[in-house]
Write a protein that holds these residues in place. Sequence first.
Motif, short mmCIF file in Angstrom:
data_model
loop_
_atom_site.label_atom_id
_atom_site.label_comp_id
_atom_site.label_asym_id
_atom_site.label_seq_id
_atom_site.Cartn_x
_atom_site.Cartn_y
_atom_site.Cartn_z
N LEU A 6 0.64 -1.15 0.02
CA LEU A 6 -0.04 -0.20 -0.17
C LEU A 6 0.72 1.16 -0.03
O LEU A 6 0.51 2.26 -0.58
CB LEU A 6 -0.93 0.08 1.08
CG LEU A 6 -2.15 -1.18 1.18
CD1 LEU A 6 -2.76 -1.19 2.29
CD2 LEU A 6 -3.05 -0.63 -0.05
N THR A 28 -4.01 2.13 7.40
CA THR A 28 -4.25 2.53 6.05
C THR A 28 -5.26 3.69 6.19
O THR A 28 -5.62 4.87 5.52
CB THR A 28 -5.31 1.54 5.12
OG1 THR A 28 -4.13 0.67 5.15
CG2 THR A 28 -5.27 2.06 3.72
N GLY A 72 -8.08 -3.99 -1.79
CA GLY A 72 -7.12 -4.99 -1.11
C GLY A 72 -8.01 -6.30 -0.86
O GLY A 72 -8.72 -6.30 -0.25
N VAL A 74 -9.52 3.56 -0.46
CA VAL A 74 -9.10 2.04 -0.52
C VAL A 74 -10.35 1.25 0.20
O VAL A 74 -10.98 1.45 1.15
CB VAL A 74 -8.17 1.89 0.65
CG1 VAL A 74 -7.50 0.52 0.63
CG2 VAL A 74 -6.91 2.87 0.48
#
Length: 235
Positions: free
Chosen positions: A70, A126, A111, A84
């Motif tokens: 990432l 994140t 992801g 994300v």
Amino acid sequence: MRIDIVTIFPTFFDALDLSLLGKAKQSGLIELDVHDLRDSTHDRHRTVDDTPYGGGAGMVMKPEPWGEALDGILGDDTEEEPLVIFPSPAGEVFTQAMARELAAEPHLVFGCGRYEGIDHRVFDHTASRARVRLVSLGDYVLNGGEVAVMAMIEAIGRLVPGVVGNPESLVEESHEDGLLEYPSYTKPAEWRGLPVPPVLLSGNHGAIATWRRQQQIERTREVRPDLLPADEPDA
Ligand code: ADE
């Protein structure tokens, strides 16, 4: 739109080269990059999982490869505010309304988790540098996020302006107006003893529109009554 996918099965997404999304990639409407999570490992076995703290069945995806993967994707995009998305049965349920919302994003990062999921600190970390959403395809469990991401990208990608040639065809579909789609027919007018509903051959556009609307309401009432608004008139 830019889309990045992180996965341990990059070839899963080869199918995105086909059909309308493949054309959108070729023409540059959608820029898609698939990243192998194992490229962000540094041991001989390219390990991405480990046993869960606290015990329990299955394996959990390690945070370090996710952090590095990432970093590489988010690090070079400060202007476009990437979103994300982690597919997860524990997420908010994906809908046509969400697909529409996500189709307006300039940069989506997916992801794909496997096994019992990803170390939770990956979501927290994140979220400290990008918007994060956990999204579920529905109330059932898949072996991993890949199939869910394929479905989401197909639903989102076709709503990106220019991807579907005739935008009108997007409007008259199930879920776009909150109801299920009306049934469609093509030639011949009779097939194996089954005629096309005569109203569709009448040339009367008002009558056709009324019939289609009735079909939508009837179908929705039968199959998905939960979608019907309380004030929907009887068909
Ligand atoms: N991963 C496993 N099951 C899933 C689901 N239902 N939706 C999204 N991702 C998943």
